[in-house]
Design a protein around this motif. Structure first.
Motif, PDB file in Angstrom:
ATOM      1  N   PHE A 134       0.846  -1.192   0.000  1.00  0.00           N
ATOM      2  CA  PHE A 134       0.000   0.000   0.000  1.00  0.00           C
ATOM      3  C   PHE A 134       0.888   1.251   0.000  1.00  0.00           C
ATOM      4  O   PHE A 134       1.501   1.584   1.001  1.00  0.00           O
ATOM      5  CB  PHE A 134      -0.893  -0.047   1.238  1.00  0.00           C
TER       6      PHE A 134
ATOM      7  N   GLY B  30      -4.569  11.019   8.427  1.00  0.00           N
ATOM      8  CA  GLY B  30      -4.364   9.773   7.680  1.00  0.00           C
ATOM      9  C   GLY B  30      -3.597   9.949   6.391  1.00  0.00           C
ATOM     10  O   GLY B  30      -3.475   9.014   5.606  1.00  0.00           O
TER      11      GLY B  30
ATOM     12  N   ARG C 100       8.399   8.874  10.826  1.00  0.00           N
ATOM     13  CA  ARG C 100       9.021   7.577  11.100  1.00  0.00           C
ATOM     14  C   ARG C 100      10.075   7.244  10.048  1.00  0.00           C
ATOM     15  O   ARG C 100      11.099   6.651  10.352  1.00  0.00           O
ATOM     16  CB  ARG C 100       7.971   6.470  11.157  1.00  0.00           C
TER      17      ARG C 100
ATOM     18  N   ILE D  81      13.290   9.314  10.747  1.00  0.00           N
ATOM     19  CA  ILE D  81      14.154   8.881  11.845  1.00  0.00           C
ATOM     20  C   ILE D  81      14.477   7.403  11.773  1.00  0.00           C
ATOM     21  O   ILE D  81      14.980   6.819  12.740  1.00  0.00           O
ATOM     22  CB  ILE D  81      13.548   9.216  13.226  1.00  0.00           C
TER      23      ILE D  81
ATOM     24  N   LEU E 137      12.649   4.663  11.595  1.00  0.00           N
ATOM     25  CA  LEU E 137      11.830   3.601  12.188  1.00  0.00           C
ATOM     26  C   LEU E 137      11.110   2.807  11.109  1.00  0.00           C
ATOM     27  O   LEU E 137      10.780   1.649  11.301  1.00  0.00           O
ATOM     28  CB  LEU E 137      10.815   4.191  13.166  1.00  0.00           C
TER      29      LEU E 137
ATOM     30  N   VAL F  48      12.928  13.295  19.569  1.00  0.00           N
ATOM     31  CA  VAL F  48      11.642  12.961  18.957  1.00  0.00           C
ATOM     32  C   VAL F  48      10.523  12.984  19.991  1.00  0.00           C
ATOM     33  O   VAL F  48      10.665  12.438  21.082  1.00  0.00           O
ATOM     34  CB  VAL F  48      11.691  11.553  18.313  1.00  0.00           C
TER      35      VAL F  48
ATOM     36  N   PHE G 284       6.804  11.549  20.087  1.00  0.00           N
ATOM     37  CA  PHE G 284       5.860  10.722  19.342  1.00  0.00           C
ATOM     38  C   PHE G 284       4.440  11.218  19.548  1.00  0.00           C
ATOM     39  O   PHE G 284       4.146  11.893  20.522  1.00  0.00           O
ATOM     40  CB  PHE G 284       5.979   9.266  19.779  1.00  0.00           C
ATOM     41  N   GLN G 285       3.574  10.824  18.595  1.00  0.00           N
ATOM     42  CA  GLN G 285       2.201  11.311  18.656  1.00  0.00           C
ATOM     43  C   GLN G 285       1.519  10.904  19.962  1.00  0.00           C
ATOM     44  O   GLN G 285       0.735  11.651  20.524  1.00  0.00           O
ATOM     45  CB  GLN G 285       1.402  10.776  17.459  1.00  0.00           C
ATOM     46  N   SER G 286       1.862   9.723  20.477  1.00  0.00           N
ATOM     47  CA  SER G 286       1.219   9.272  21.711  1.00  0.00           C
ATOM     48  C   SER G 286       2.047   9.605  22.947  1.00  0.00           C
ATOM     49  O   SER G 286       1.735   9.148  24.034  1.00  0.00           O
ATOM     50  CB  SER G 286       1.002   7.763  21.642  1.00  0.00           C
TER      51      SER G 286
ATOM     52  N   ALA H 155       4.585   8.384  24.210  1.00  0.00           N
ATOM     53  CA  ALA H 155       5.515   7.257  24.300  1.00  0.00           C
ATOM     54  C   ALA H 155       6.478   7.369  25.471  1.00  0.00           C
ATOM     55  O   ALA H 155       7.634   6.997  25.381  1.00  0.00           O
ATOM     56  CB  ALA H 155       6.292   7.078  22.993  1.00  0.00           C
TER      57      ALA H 155
ATOM     58  N   ALA I  45      -3.570  13.233   0.532  1.00  0.00           N
ATOM     59  CA  ALA I  45      -3.881  11.797   0.477  1.00  0.00           C
ATOM     60  C   ALA I  45      -4.476  11.422  -0.879  1.00  0.00           C
ATOM     61  O   ALA I  45      -4.321  10.294  -1.342  1.00  0.00           O
ATOM     62  CB  ALA I  45      -4.849  11.438   1.587  1.00  0.00           C
ATOM     63  N   GLU I  46      -5.153  12.372  -1.523  1.00  0.00           N
ATOM     64  CA  GLU I  46      -5.851  12.073  -2.772  1.00  0.00           C
ATOM     65  C   GLU I  46      -4.865  11.757  -3.894  1.00  0.00           C
ATOM     66  O   GLU I  46      -4.976  10.743  -4.573  1.00  0.00           O
ATOM     67  CB  GLU I  46      -6.713  13.299  -3.141  1.00  0.00           C
TER      68      GLU I  46
ATOM     69  N   ARG J 233      -1.630  11.346  -3.385  1.00  0.00           N
ATOM     70  CA  ARG J 233      -0.547  10.545  -2.822  1.00  0.00           C
ATOM     71  C   ARG J 233       0.827  11.178  -3.031  1.00  0.00           C
ATOM     72  O   ARG J 233       1.798  10.488  -3.314  1.00  0.00           O
ATOM     73  CB  ARG J 233      -0.527   9.146  -3.436  1.00  0.00           C
TER      74      ARG J 233
END
Ligand SMILES: Nc1ncnc2c1ncn2[C@@H]1O[C@H](COP(=O)(O)OP(=O)(O)OP(=O)(O)O)[C@@H](O)[C@H]1O
Ligand SMILES: [Mg+2]
Lengths: 380, 260
Positions: free
Chosen positions: B26, B49, B57, B60, B62, B94, B96-98, B100, B225-226, B228
Motif C-alpha cells: 500500500f 491519515g 518515522r 528517523i 523507524l 523525537v 511521538f504522537q502518543s 511514548a 492523500a488524494e 498521494r
C-alpha cells in the motif's frame, strides 16, 4: 397501544403509476426490526413502471440512525434498479446527516480487499508466513547472541532497578503457584506408584519413584510450564504493550537497543530464578510424595527421607537444575520474541501473550526430549 | 551539542529525494522532495491519515523508505549502517504522537535516562537538568509521577521534555499541541521558537493548529492523500496568500467561506 407495535412502522402509497411513496411512521429505533427486512418488502413493490421513490414522514414521531441506514440501503437498491430517489419528504435532520455521510468520497484503495482466498492460496500464504516468521525468529536469536556477547564483555546497558523488579516478579511472586502444583504432582505420583507397588509389598519404593521422577524430570518441567504460562505471557504482554504505545520506538531512536534494555534483563532474571524455583519445586514435590506415603502406606518420615536420599544422586539433582535454567532461557526468549513481533493494537497484545505461552511450552517439551536423548547417551 | 546557527554551513539539515513511503504493497506517498534548512521550523501539513506520522518515522529510520533517499547534512541516512544512523540520531530529539513515555519510569527517570546514558554527569546534576526540562514544559513538581498518573496533555509535554533532554540539533514533534488547552499550546509555540532562537535548533513539526502554523512555521510541505504526494511547499504564510491549489487553500482557511 402496544409500544412495540409503534416501532419502525412503514407502509406504501402509490401516488401515481410511476411513483412509490414510502410512508414512515411511529418511532424509528435501532432496537426495532432491522431495515434489511423492510428492504425485501420495498423490492417487491418496485414494479416496472415505477421511476421515482419518494418519502412521506409526517407521521414519524422520532428517528435515529435506523432511518439513515434504511434510506442508504434503499438508495442502493434504487440505484441498482435505475430508479430516482426523491428525499424531499424526509425530515430535514435526516437529509442533513445523509448529505454529510455522502460528502466525503470513499478513499480510493482504502477499502481492504475481501477477496476470498482459495484453498491453495491459503496454503501458500501460510507457508510464506511460516517462512517469514522463521526468518524473524532467527534474526532475533542472532541479535540476542550478539547482545550476550556484549554482556560477556560488560558492554551492555540496562537499569539495575528493572532487573531487581523482574527477579522479584519471576522469583518470589511465583512461589505460591509453584508450591501448589509441585505438591500436587508429588501427591499424584505417589498415589499412582502406591497402588501398583503395594501389590508387591514394595511400598518403600514409592520414595524412589517420586524422588527420581520429580528431581530428574518433573521439577524442572513443571516449573518450566508454570513459568511459561505465568511469566512468558507477562513478558510478551509487557513488551507488546510498549510496542503499541511506541515506547520501543522511543528506545530505538534514543539509541537504546530494546534487546539490551528489555529482553536481556528478562533472560538474566529467569536464568537465575528458574534453578532456584526448580530446587524448591523438587523439595515440595518430594514432600507431597512423603505425605501420601506416610498417611497411606504407613511409612515413617525418616524411612521415606532416607530412601529418597538413597535413590537420587547429586547428578540427577544438578541435571534437573541445569535443565530448568535452559527452560528459563527458552521461556524468556519466546516471551520477548512474541512481544517484539507484536502488532499495533490491544488485541495484538493478547495474541502475543497467547503465542508466547504456546511457543514457550513447545520449546520446553522439545528441549526436554533433546535432554532425554543426550543424558541417555552420556549415561547420566 | 549547542550551537547550530553559528556553524555557518549552507548545507540543508535534511534533504529528502524522491521519497516513497509504503506499508507493504500500500503506497502512501510517492516522490516527496524537500529540504529542511538549519534553523527552520518546518511544518508537515496534511489531512488526517495522509501519512505525516509515517513521514516522521521514515525520517528517523523507524520505517524504511520504499524508495528514494534521506540525507542528514551530506550523510546518506538511508544507506548508512546501524552505527552511523545511531550517531546521526544522537543529535535528534523525537516527540511521538502518543507521547511514548516509558511507563515503568517516573517523569524524572524518563528525562534522566538519556542523560545518564550519553553524558558523564553525576546523579545530582542529572536530577537538576531533568527538573529544568520538566519546568520548561510546565511540569515542575511532577518529577516523581509515573506517566499513568498524569493527563494526556501532560504526557505530551513530558515527552517534549524528554526529547529536549540532550539538547539535540534537530527536533521532530508529532502533533505536540494536540490535547493542550489554548494557553498551553501558545506557551508551546513560544518554547519551540525559543529552542530555535536560543539553541539554534531545527524543528520539524506535524501540526493541524493553524494559529501555530502561521506563528512559528517558516517552511512547510503539504501532503495530499488524494494524489498521494506533496502538493505544496514553502512558507505557510506565502501558501495562504498565493497558493492556487484549492486543497491547500481550504486547509489553511479551514474551508471557511464555503459550504463543506
Ligand atoms: N502500521 C501500519 N500498517 C499499515 N498501514 C498503516 C500503518 N500505520 C499507518 N497506516 C496507514 O497509513 C496512513 C497514514 O498513517 P499516519 O499515521 O502516517 O497518518 P497521519 O497523517 O499521521 O494522520 P493523523 O493526523 O491522524 O495522525 C493511514 O491511512 C493508515 O491507514
Ligand atoms: Mg499522525
Amino acid at each position: 397501544m402496544d409500544i412495540k407495535a409503534a416501532l419502525n412502522q412503514f407502509s406504501f402509497d402509490h401516488r401515481d403509476d410511476s411513483t412509490l411513496v414510502v410512508r414512515l411512521s411511529g418511532a424509528w429505533r435501532l432496537g426495532g426490526e432491522p431495515s434489511s427486512a423492510f428492504l425485501a418488502d420495498c423490492e417487491r413493490q418496485l414494479s416496472a413502471q415505477i421511476r421515482v421513490v419518494a418519502f412521506k414522514a409526517s407521521e414519524l414521531i422520532s428517528w435515529d440512525s435506523s432511518v439513515i441506514v434504511f434510506v442508504v440501503q434503499l438508495s442502493g437498491l434504487c440505484y441498482r434498479h435505475g430508479i430516482h430517489m426523491d428525499r424531499g419528504g424526509l425530515p430535514p435532520g435526516v437529509r442533513r446527516l445523509l448529505a454529510l455521510a455522502e460528502a466525503v468520497p470513499e478513499k480510493k484503495g482504502a477499502r481492504k480487499e475481501a477477496a476470498k482466498a482459495t484453498f491453495l492460496e491459503h496454503v501458500g500464504h501460510t507457508a510464506i508466513g511460516a517462512g517469514d516468521s522463521l526468518g524473524e525468529m532467527l534474526k532475533f536469536l542472532g541479535e540476542m547472541a550478539v547482545t550476550f556477547f556484549r554482556l560477556v564483555r560488560l558492554r551492555v546497558r540496562f537499569r539495575a532497578v528493572d532487573l531487581f523488579l523482574l527477579v522479584q516478579q519471576c522469583g518470589a511472586q511465583a512461589l505460591p503457584i509453584v508450591t501448589l502444583i509441585s505438591f500436587l504432582v508429588g501427591v499424584i505420583l505417589a498415589f499412582v506408584g502406591a497402588v501398583q507397588l503395594k501389590q508387591f509389598g514394595a511400598q518403600i519404593y514409592v520414595a524412589d519413584l517420586v524422588g527420581i521422577a520429580i528431581v530428574h524430570e518433573m521439577g524442572a518441567m513443571m516449573t518450566g510450564i508454570i513459568m511459561a504460562g505465568r511469566t512468558g505471557a507477562a513478558f510478551a504482554a509487557q513488551i507488546g504493550t510498549m510496542k503499541v504505545t511506541q515506547e520501543i520506538d522511543a528506545f530505538t531512536t534514543m539509541g537504546f537497543s530494546p534487546l539490551e534494555f528489555l529482553v536481556l534483563p528478562r533472560v538474566i532474571a529467569l536464568i537465575f530464578m528458574m534453578p532456584l524455583l526448580c530446587l524448591y519445586s523438587d523439595f515440595v514435590g518430594v514432600l507431597g510424595g512423603a505425605t501420601v506415603a506416610v498417611e497411606m502406606l504407613d511409612l515413617s518420615w525418616t524411612t521415606y527421607v532416607r530412601e529418597t536420599i538413597h535413590a537420587i544422586s547429586l547428578t540427577d539433582l544438578f541435571g534437573g537444575v541445569f535443565k530448568s535454567s535452559v527452560y528459563g532461557v527458552l521461556i524468556a526468549l519466546s516471551g520477548c520474541l512474541r512481544g517484539i513481533q507484536c502488532g499495533n493494537s490491544s488485541s495484538a497484545v493478547g495474541d502475543a501473550a497467547t503465542s508466547a505461552v504456546v511457543t514457550g511450552i513447545v520449546a520446553i517439551v522439545g528441549a526436554c526430549g533433546v535432554f532425554a536423548v543426550v543424558f541417555y547417551v552420556l549415561g547420566i | 551539542m549547542l550551537g547550530g546557527l553559528t556553524n555557518g554551513n549552507q548545507q540543508p539539515a535534511i534533504t529528502v529525494n524522491h521519497l516513497t513511503m509504503a506499508y507493504g504493497s500500500f503506497v502512501l506517498m510517492r516522490d516527496l522532495n524537500f529540504m529542511i534548512n538549519h534553523g527552520d521550523i518546518f511544518i508537515i501539513m496534511g489531512g488526517s491519515g495522509s501519512g505525516k506520522s509515517t513521514l516522521l518515522r521514515n525520517l528517523i529510520g523507524l520505517n524504511e523508505p520504499a524508495g528514494g533517499e534521506i540525507f542528514y547534512g551530506d550523510q546518506n541516512f538511508t544507506k548508512a549502517g546501524l552505527a552511523k544512523r545511531q550517531e546521526v540520531l544522537t543529535g535528534v530529539g523525537v516527540l511521538f504522537q502518543s507521547g511514548a513515555l516509558w511507563s515503568s519510569m517516573t517523569l524524572m527517570e524518563n528525562v534522566g535516562l538519556p542523560l545518564e546514558e550519553y553524558t558523564d554527569l553525576n546523579p545530582d546534576q542529572i536530577r537538576e537538568i531533568a527538573s529544568l526540562k520538566l519546568a520548561l514544559v510546565g511540569l515542575k513538581g511532577f518529577e516523581d509521577y509515573y506517566p499513568s498518573e498524569i493527563s494526556g496533555g501532560m504526557q505530551k509535554r513530558a515527552g517534549l521534555a524528554r526529547a529536549m533532554a540532550l539538547d539535540p540539533e534537530i527536533f521532530f514533534f508529532d502533533e505536540p499541541s494536540a490535547g493542550l488547552d489554548p494557553i498551553s499550546s501558545r506557551l508551546l509555540d513560544d518554547l519551540i521558537l525559543d529552542l530555535r532562537d536560543s539553541l539554534g535548533a531545527t524543528v520539524v513539526v506535524v501540526t493541524h493548529e493553524l494559529a501555530s502554523i502561521f506563528t512559528i512555521g517558516n517552511n512547510s510541505i503539504f501532503l495530499d492523500a488524494e494524489t498521494r504526494t506533496m502538493i505544496a511547499g514553502g512558507d505557510p504564510k506565502d501558501l495562504l496568500a498565493h497558493s492556487k491549489n484549492p486543497t491547500v487553500h481550504r486547509f489553511l482557511t479551514r474551508g471557511e467561506g464555503e459550504r463543506l
